[in-house]
Write a protein that holds these residues in place. Sequence first.
Motif, PDB file in Angstrom:
ATOM      1  N   TYR A 230      32.785  22.780  74.587  1.00  0.00           N
ATOM      2  CA  TYR A 230      33.604  23.141  73.551  1.00  0.00           C
ATOM      3  C   TYR A 230      34.865  23.667  73.264  1.00  0.00           C
ATOM      4  O   TYR A 230      34.728  24.984  73.872  1.00  0.00           O
ATOM      5  N   CYS A 231      36.364  22.814  73.252  1.00  0.00           N
ATOM      6  CA  CYS A 231      36.857  23.747  73.042  1.00  0.00           C
ATOM      7  C   CYS A 231      37.867  23.637  72.024  1.00  0.00           C
ATOM      8  O   CYS A 231      38.938  23.372  71.492  1.00  0.00           O
ATOM      9  N   ARG A 232      37.163  23.800  70.351  1.00  0.00           N
ATOM     10  CA  ARG A 232      38.008  24.364  69.564  1.00  0.00           C
ATOM     11  C   ARG A 232      39.229  25.145  69.696  1.00  0.00           C
ATOM     12  O   ARG A 232      39.929  25.681  69.002  1.00  0.00           O
ATOM     13  N   TRP A 233      38.849  26.659  70.273  1.00  0.00           N
ATOM     14  CA  TRP A 233      39.810  27.549  70.426  1.00  0.00           C
ATOM     15  C   TRP A 233      40.337  27.952  71.895  1.00  0.00           C
ATOM     16  O   TRP A 233      40.747  29.239  72.387  1.00  0.00           O
ATOM     17  N   GLN A 234      40.380  26.195  72.547  1.00  0.00           N
ATOM     18  CA  GLN A 234      41.105  26.632  73.920  1.00  0.00           C
ATOM     19  C   GLN A 234      42.304  26.905  73.966  1.00  0.00           C
ATOM     20  O   GLN A 234      42.788  27.926  75.405  1.00  0.00           O
ATOM     21  N   SER A 238      40.229  30.364  74.784  1.00  0.00           N
ATOM     22  CA  SER A 238      38.389  31.248  74.449  1.00  0.00           C
ATOM     23  C   SER A 238      37.965  29.829  74.459  1.00  0.00           C
ATOM     24  O   SER A 238      37.796  28.554  73.647  1.00  0.00           O
ATOM     25  N   LEU A 239      36.306  29.031  75.683  1.00  0.00           N
ATOM     26  CA  LEU A 239      36.065  27.812  75.688  1.00  0.00           C
ATOM     27  C   LEU A 239      34.549  28.610  75.829  1.00  0.00           C
ATOM     28  O   LEU A 239      33.715  29.457  76.339  1.00  0.00           O
ATOM     29  N   TYR A 240      33.742  27.015  75.143  1.00  0.00           N
ATOM     30  CA  TYR A 240      32.218  27.627  75.157  1.00  0.00           C
ATOM     31  C   TYR A 240      31.695  26.142  75.825  1.00  0.00           C
ATOM     32  O   TYR A 240      32.686  25.462  76.219  1.00  0.00           O
ATOM     33  N   GLY A 241      30.646  26.672  76.165  1.00  0.00           N
ATOM     34  CA  GLY A 241      29.967  24.938  77.440  1.00  0.00           C
ATOM     35  C   GLY A 241      28.839  25.835  77.083  1.00  0.00           C
ATOM     36  O   GLY A 241      27.581  26.769  76.880  1.00  0.00           O
ATOM     37  N   ILE A 242      27.294  24.394  76.573  1.00  0.00           N
ATOM     38  CA  ILE A 242      26.504  23.895  76.535  1.00  0.00           C
ATOM     39  C   ILE A 242      25.704  23.369  77.291  1.00  0.00           C
ATOM     40  O   ILE A 242      26.124  22.194  77.273  1.00  0.00           O
ATOM     41  N   SER A 243      25.225  23.569  77.661  1.00  0.00           N
ATOM     42  CA  SER A 243      24.313  22.399  78.383  1.00  0.00           C
ATOM     43  C   SER A 243      23.072  22.469  78.173  1.00  0.00           C
ATOM     44  O   SER A 243      22.355  23.241  77.634  1.00  0.00           O
ATOM     45  N   ARG A 244      21.963  21.952  78.749  1.00  0.00           N
ATOM     46  CA  ARG A 244      20.198  21.924  78.969  1.00  0.00           C
ATOM     47  C   ARG A 244      19.985  23.307  79.285  1.00  0.00           C
ATOM     48  O   ARG A 244      18.988  23.433  78.737  1.00  0.00           O
ATOM     49  N   LEU A 249      30.281  31.304  76.875  1.00  0.00           N
ATOM     50  CA  LEU A 249      31.769  31.405  76.672  1.00  0.00           C
ATOM     51  C   LEU A 249      32.780  32.096  77.026  1.00  0.00           C
ATOM     52  O   LEU A 249      31.892  33.457  77.993  1.00  0.00           O
ATOM     53  N   LEU A 250      33.807  31.862  77.408  1.00  0.00           N
ATOM     54  CA  LEU A 250      34.588  32.858  78.580  1.00  0.00           C
ATOM     55  C   LEU A 250      35.701  32.947  77.401  1.00  0.00           C
ATOM     56  O   LEU A 250      36.811  31.798  76.910  1.00  0.00           O
ATOM     57  N   MET A 341      28.892  23.394  67.002  1.00  0.00           N
ATOM     58  CA  MET A 341      28.394  23.867  67.861  1.00  0.00           C
ATOM     59  C   MET A 341      26.303  23.717  67.692  1.00  0.00           C
ATOM     60  O   MET A 341      25.912  23.159  69.047  1.00  0.00           O
ATOM     61  N   TYR A 342      25.718  23.946  66.748  1.00  0.00           N
ATOM     62  CA  TYR A 342      24.616  23.123  66.897  1.00  0.00           C
ATOM     63  C   TYR A 342      24.175  21.950  66.914  1.00  0.00           C
ATOM     64  O   TYR A 342      22.722  21.431  68.230  1.00  0.00           O
TER      65      TYR A 342
END
Length: 441
Positions: A230-234, A238-244, A249-250, A341-342
């Motif tokens: 999820y790269c809205r704020w790249q 800021s970079l979000y990651g969502i997996s199983r 967040l970095l 994100m949801y």
Amino acid sequence: MEFVHPVLYDVKGKEDPILFHYERNEPQVKRVEYHIELEDRTYTLQVDSMNINLYATGVGILSFFLKNDRPDQWDPNAILDINQFGRRVMPPHSNEFSQESRGMIARTISITGLSGDEQRYRDTFDYGVNAQGNQRGLHSVWSPATFIENLIIDLSPALKVVPVIDDRMLVNCWYGNTKLANKVKGDSERTDDKFEYGDFWYQYVFVDKSTEVTCQNTGMKKKLLDAATYCRWQNYGSLYGISRYSMVLLTNEDSFARDVLSMHMRTIYSRMFELVIAQRASMLRFSGEVTEVSCLKLAPGLNATNKVIAQRIGSLYKEYIRFVNQIYFRSVTAQDQGIEMYNMLLGQFDSDEQIKDLDQEIGELYQYVTLLVDQNRSENGEYLNKLAAIFLPATVLAGIFGMNPVKDLEGDWGFWVHTALIVGLSLLGYKFIKNIGGRNQ
């Protein structure tokens, strides 16, 4: 949104609540630490809190809120190893039974600072010894780490620990690293040079250890990362990651990232992550219950048994409707980022497809119990029809001659003669009706 609160927060005094929330007291009054001992290094994290949330659907979630407050554990490799080895609480199906050959689980995980015997909250994962000759992890001896079981026993010995989603804990992590965050801002035209397709980002999102990447195909790796990033704020680093397995967040290490973004990850996003986990676990729980109920054998003619099964299916259907209305939500917030994100979380957990399959399973089971009830009604109606057919001749005779005995048949044997006449005519009438019914079929 307010309608989501009952499944996110334990509302005191609420009748028939969905969520029961429990916390350990020790982290609030003294330092409690979570230790991950590897072959060449030991990581120590402060435990901010330990919670157990029990849901009305029959699932529970044990959560550890850990703080990495040691600067010597802030390098990227340390973060990867903490996430990977700290979440392994059950043996994988590989050669992990000997401490000398381990590559996927820690040598020891322990929690110190809790009340009571510290050995209860320590596991060396020595499966050969603990299983007394039968290697744990292959058959019915597959069980979680000792400290997991004892933490749950501390709450209630009656609770049974059965893994539902996975044999590993899921990871919710904020990591501040300015050097890496600056790489996030880069917008290289070459895919190979982009940070979001690099090894570290893949390892961070999919919770690999620092020495390996578990996807060795460039095209597949890019596809997985596209779906998980999820790269809205790249451009802000800021970079979000969502997996199983994770929600990570970095960011950089400025005050906004440390005070605001990290707080969001610990609070509202962690609750959202837990909600999706509870949904997934509940769906698997319902699916298992459907399978168990549908496999029950019915004893022919025992309507009481059928009634009990029908009641159980009815109760299951009632709880499923409650789950759909009060736990499984299409949307949990009106904020754009929260919505996006949801939806990513639902996509990674394949929730929409799972709920469709579960709807079909529940619907088929409901049709089954309806068929069962209709079958019982048909059988009861058939018995009544047979009974009416047997007594039809006697009813006709009573209607023609009345209830008075025939004068010519009066005497000492009159009662038995009358009875034999009625029974004989009844049998002839029943046989005649049965023959007609057979020819009609």
